[in-house]
Design an enzyme around this catalytic site. Structure first.
Site, mmCIF file in Angstrom:
data_model
loop_
_atom_site.group_PDB
_atom_site.id
_atom_site.type_symbol
_atom_site.label_atom_id
_atom_site.label_comp_id
_atom_site.label_asym_id
_atom_site.label_seq_id
_atom_site.Cartn_x
_atom_site.Cartn_y
_atom_site.Cartn_z
ATOM 1 N N GLY A 124 -29.894 -9.275 -0.962
ATOM 2 C CA GLY A 124 -29.528 -10.419 -1.788
ATOM 3 C C GLY A 124 -28.288 -11.092 -1.236
ATOM 4 O O GLY A 124 -27.616 -10.562 -0.339
ATOM 5 N N SER A 168 -24.950 -11.625 -5.944
ATOM 6 C CA SER A 168 -26.288 -11.764 -6.526
ATOM 7 C C SER A 168 -26.627 -10.656 -7.509
ATOM 8 O O SER A 168 -27.615 -10.747 -8.240
ATOM 9 C CB SER A 168 -27.342 -11.787 -5.409
ATOM 10 O OG SER A 168 -27.334 -10.556 -4.696
ATOM 11 N N HIS A 195 -15.199 -1.416 -8.050
ATOM 12 C CA HIS A 195 -16.452 -0.718 -7.773
ATOM 13 C C HIS A 195 -16.319 0.765 -8.106
ATOM 14 O O HIS A 195 -17.206 1.360 -8.721
ATOM 15 C CB HIS A 195 -16.846 -0.887 -6.297
ATOM 16 C CG HIS A 195 -17.641 -2.120 -6.026
ATOM 17 N ND1 HIS A 195 -18.956 -2.082 -5.655
ATOM 18 C CD2 HIS A 195 -17.314 -3.434 -6.084
ATOM 19 C CE1 HIS A 195 -19.413 -3.318 -5.489
ATOM 20 N NE2 HIS A 195 -18.427 -4.153 -5.732
#
Length: 331
Positions: free
Chosen positions: A160, A164, A204
């Site tokens: 992607g 995305s 993350h």
């Protein structure tokens, strides 16, 4: 939820008196109900579980199946999980042995927190869980079992564009796994030199389950060869960038053997990808889309990553494309 039309339970509590033939206990994992026939039902908590947990029971050090011995004392027949609130509870319970190979996982919470019933059912299948409709009656153990979730060897490539949702989708697919190695291929964060990258890496890391093991490495072939359980690779684009950098591909005049060295690393990765025994989910960047990079380095990178994506995709059981947070399965 109502148990045998006799009494109700919810997260952390019992509603109404409990009939004498039943046992209800509040545990660290949730509300445990033992029925007259010995059936064990857990209404799981949606908060983080106790740490540390014992090793997972689905596979021992030698990779043996949990079917080889009697279920552990903590294993239940059915577990109810609010999978919209905190689906990683499934992974925690698998890790601790509460959920075993003979446990039916039932995912509830498919309300406004998930965009559609179809999307909730898709996620439940990835986690090896049933997603019954409101008001459904179920026995414990159930007469209908969920589809088996992916197990290694199984390879999924997620591609992607930037932002995305590809990393989010990759993490979502592995939330119910008891053992996950997160292979981070980007540069080691340095808050002083690049605070933006350091903040991104920290975001993350904070959203990943606490029991996932992170390896900061570009030696992906070695990770794929030795790892059992699940592996998340994020991402192939940063891995290729590092490999090309190591071999001088960004130089105005690259070494004569630079191309050969990069191709050797790529073929080594493909061989490990093809032969891995793990359940692997790898993230990559979708390149091109009609735009020709303005620089020589950009064109070289586009060409190498585009070919790498094709080769990895050809050796994968699943390839999916993400766009605007939506997922499209590629046949």
């Amino acid at each position: 939820m109502t148990v045998d039309d006799r009494f109700r339970i919810r997260e952390g509590a019992v509603v109404g008196p409990v009939p004498p033939a039943y046992s209800v206990t509040e545990t660290a994992d949730g509300v445990l109900v033992v029925g007259p026939d010995g059936g064990r039902l857990l209404y799981a908590r949606s908060s983080p579980g106790p740490q540390p947990a014992p090793p997972p029971v689905e596979a021992g050090p030698g990779g043996g199946s949990a079917y080889a011995s009697a279920p552990p004392d903590q294993q239940v027949d059915m577990v109810i999980v609010d999978a919209a609130q905190r689906p990683e509870v499934i992974g925690e319970l698998r890790r601790s042995g509460v959920v075993g190979v003979t446990t039916a996982v039932v995912a509830v919470g498919g309300d406004h927190r998930v965009r559609s019933p179809q999307e909730f059912a898709r996620r439940a299948r990835l986690w090896g869980a049933l997603a019954p409709s409101d008001g459904a009656e179920m026995s414990c153990p159930p007469t209908v079992w969920p589809e088996s979730r992916p197990h290694g060897p199984h390879r999924t490539l997620i591609t992607g564009g930037a932002r995305s949702g590809k990393s989010t989708e990759a993490e979502l697919r592995l939330l119910a796994e008891p053992r996950v190695v997160y292979a981070a291929t980007g540069p080691v964060p340095d808050p002083e030199r690049d605070p933006e990258w350091a903040r991104r890496v920290e975001l993350h890391r904070n959203r990943r389950p606490w029991w996932w093991h992170t390896e900061q490495t570009v030696e992906l072939a070695e990770v794929l060869k030795r790892t059992r359980g699940a592996v998340l690779v994020d991402c192939l684009g940063t891995w290729l960038t590092a490999v090309m950098d190591e071999n001088g591909m960004w130089d105005e005049t690259p070494p004569e053997d630079a191309e050969e060295m990069v191709e050797g690393r790529i073929h080594g990765l493909l061989e490990a990808w093809r032969g891995t025994q793990a359940y692997v989910v790898a993230v990559t960047n979708e390149v091109g889309s009609g735009v020709v990079p303005a620089t020589r380095a950009g064109r070289i990178f586009r060409d190498h990553l585009g070919l790498l994506n094709q080769w990895v995709g050809a050796e994968s059981e699943e390839v999916v494309l993400t766009a605007a947070g939506r997922v499209l399965e590629l046949p």
